[in-house]
Structure formats: C-alpha cells, structure tokens
Design an enzyme around this catalytic site. Structure first.
Site, PDB file in Angstrom:
ATOM      1  CE  LYS A 161       1.070 -17.440 -26.238  1.00  0.00           C
ATOM      2  NZ  LYS A 161       1.113 -18.316 -25.302  1.00  0.00           N
ATOM      3  CD  GLN A 178       1.016 -22.011 -24.693  1.00  0.00           C
ATOM      4  OE1 GLN A 178       1.516 -21.094 -25.119  1.00  0.00           O
ATOM      5  NE2 GLN A 178      -0.505 -21.737 -24.031  1.00  0.00           N
ATOM      6  CG  ASP A 223       3.327 -16.369 -19.667  1.00  0.00           C
ATOM      7  OD1 ASP A 223       2.509 -15.386 -20.411  1.00  0.00           O
ATOM      8  OD2 ASP A 223       3.220 -17.502 -19.889  1.00  0.00           O
TER       9      ASP A 223
END
Ligand code: NAD
Length: 295
Positions: A53, A97, A120
């Site tokens: 990422k 994460q 997200d």
C-alpha cells in the site's frame, strides 16, 4: 474455456488515472493527498499488504505516512494516534490494517476514524450510508469487484447474483453494491442449505469465504461470471506453497463465461480502489470537484 478477467491490467489502468488525478489536484489546488496506514504487531501477511500500500501510494504521487506499533499496544494508545491523524491536515485517508491484536476492539478503533478519512469504508456511518444507497466511502475490495463485473458484463441490472460469505468487509458491502446496481442478490453463508444448487442459479458468483477452492465447476451455471475474492495459502502435492482462491479455478473455468484468477484478479484492484478512495476523501474534505481523470 472462460475469459480470464485480468485484474492486474485493470488495476494498472486505474492507477495511471489516479496518478493523473493527483497531478491535477496539485496543479489546480496545490494539494498532495496523504494516506496514513497504521500497522499494529508483526502479522506477516499484514506487513506485506502495508508495504505494498505504501509503495503504490508513493508511486501515484501521494504522500504515505506509515505508523508501526508494537503487538502489545493498548487500545487507548491506538485511539490517541487515530485522534491525532484525524486532526492532521496532511492526512486525508486513514487505514488501520486488520486484524488487530486481541486486546484491541476493532469496531471501536474503526469508528474513531473521522468518517471523511475512512478510506476503508468500514466506519459505521459509511456502512449505513451504503446500505441506504446514499453517497459514502465504499470498501475497497467490494468496489474492486464491482469495477471488474461492470468491465466484464457492462450493465448488470436484473442479473441473479450470489455472494458466498457475509463478512462486514466483503460479503455484506458487495451485496449492498450489487443491490444498488439492481441485481437480485442472494447472500449465502456457512449455514446456507443446498449451497451448490443455489449457486447454480446465479449469473454472477462472488466467492468471499476463506475456504480454499470450495466452489467447484459443477456449482457454476454455464456462462456465469465468477469473481473469486479468496486468498488462501496452501501447500500443493509437490510440497510447494502457493496462493489459491475460494473457487476451484481448474473446474470452474471450464464452465464460467468469465472468471478472475488468484492471484491477479480481485487482489490488485483492492489497493487501486484504496488510492481512489483517498482522492475522493481529499476532495470531500476540501469541498472541491473530483479531478477529471477519475470522475
Ligand atoms: P471472513 O472469515 O470474515 O468471512 C467468511 C464468510 O464465509 C463468513 O460470512 C462465513 O459465514 C462464510 N463461510 C465460511 N465457511 C463457509 C462455507 N463452508 N460455506 C458457505 N459460507 C461459508 O472472511 P473475509 O474477510 O470476508 O474474507 C473472505 C476471503 O476473501 C478470504 O480468503 C480473504 O483472505 C479474502 N480477502 C481478499 C481480499 C482481496 O483484496 N482480494 C480482501 C479481503 C479478503
């Protein structure tokens, strides 16, 4: 044999549009979007995702901020960091994460993220907005699935779709997206009866289960489109480790009209959609129009 849906190539196209969008933002508004990624602990798969990422964020010209915290980080310390990132003007997107260590309540952490920086799309407000069909930041893997489907089929309105898996991060949001696109949606899960025969009715199959090669060729309606979200590491007969999806590719690709491979299908689209969400979030925060390149 079915058409192979090339997620890697499509993700590359999307990333080049995102790169152009970043240049437009810089040229017209003097803005360089920033994405903060927070990793708690040493989970090897998470470390790979976070590295990837960060690398792709920089490659498209955005700023990447990485925060690595030890496994024993307390929930209150993580909340504190997120509150700081919420206030930081250079940070337009925040991604924590998952999975988080057991001592930390993931739901609390996700809902601490400023809803407009929730790239997200897991914040309860974004989830709720998606479920009522209103504007929201859309979870990245589901967004990637939808792009792949539309590129493959075109208009998906009226199609029968089965989503196998009902997780909050994949199954449920994919189902909401397909409903919004006017599909007739069935959500199957571990308690579903006669899964194979229900699956055989579907024009679109999305497998997000986490069980290696579970969906067999004889579950697939001839010419159906199959999107395999699963990423499972297995050891093959020769003792080699390899990645497989939730679909038995060998048998399913004999029947399907089109199918995503693993790797190289949904996976690459997920990060491209994360970068796109960072631009969308930036534009919302600054109350400016989306750059031409991605609008
Ligand atoms: P999860 O474990 O949270 O959810 C799995 C779902 O599958 C559950 O709803 C469960 O009810 C259902 N299920 C389990 N066994 C089943 C069975 N035998 N029959 C029918 N349904 C069953 O998993 P998740 O986070 O949604 O991830 C699913 C898969 O997708 C995993 O392989 C994961 O690695 C992968 N994944 C890939 C990406 C990507 O970017 N490609 C992103 C997220 C997840």
């Amino acid at each position: 044999m079915s058409t192979v849906i090339d997620g890697k190539a499509l993700a590359e196209t999307l990333r080049s549009r995102i790169k152009q969008a970043v240049s437009e933002l810089q040229a017209e508004h003097n803005i360089v979007p920033g994405l903060a990624v927070v990793l708690v602990g040493e989970n090897p798969a998470s470390q790979v995702y976070v590295r990837s990422k960060a690398r792709q964020t920089v490659e498209v010209g955005m700023q990447s901020f990485e925060h690595r915290l030890p496994e024993n980080t307390s929930e209150s310390d993580l909340v504190q960091l997120i509150k700081e990132l919420n206030q930081e003007p250079q940070v337009n997107g925040i991604l924590v994460q998952l999975p988080l260590p057991a001592q930390i309540n993931s739901e609390h952490i996700i809902n601490t993220i400023n809803v407009n920086k929730d790239v997200d799309g897991f914040h309860v407000e974004n989830t709720g907005r998606l479920s009522i069909g209103s504007d929201s930041l859309i979870p990245c893997t589901p967004a990637g699935c939808l792009i792949l489907l539309k590129r493959t089929i075109g208009d998906i309105a009226g199609q029968n779709a089965i989503i196998i898996g009902r997780s909050n991060i994949v199954g449920k949001p994919v189902a909401q997206l397909l409903l919004k696109e006017h599909c007739t949606v069935t959500i199957a899960h571990s308690r579903t009866r006669d899964l194979s025969s229900t699956c055989r009715q579907a024009d679109i199959v999305i497998a997000a289960v986490g069980v290696p090669e579970m969906v067999k060729g004889d579950w697939i309606k001839p010419r159906a489109t199959v999107i395999d979200v699963g990423i499972n590491r297995i050891t093959d007969n020769s003792g080699k480790s390899k990645l497989v999806g939730d679909v038995d590719y060998a048998s399913a690709s004999e029947v399907a009209g089109a199918i995503t491979p693993v790797p190289g299908g949904v996976g690459p689209m997920t990060i491209a959609c994360l970068l796109q969400n960072t631009i969308i979030a930036t534009c919302r925060q600054r109350q400016i129009k989306l750059p031409e390149a991605i609008s």
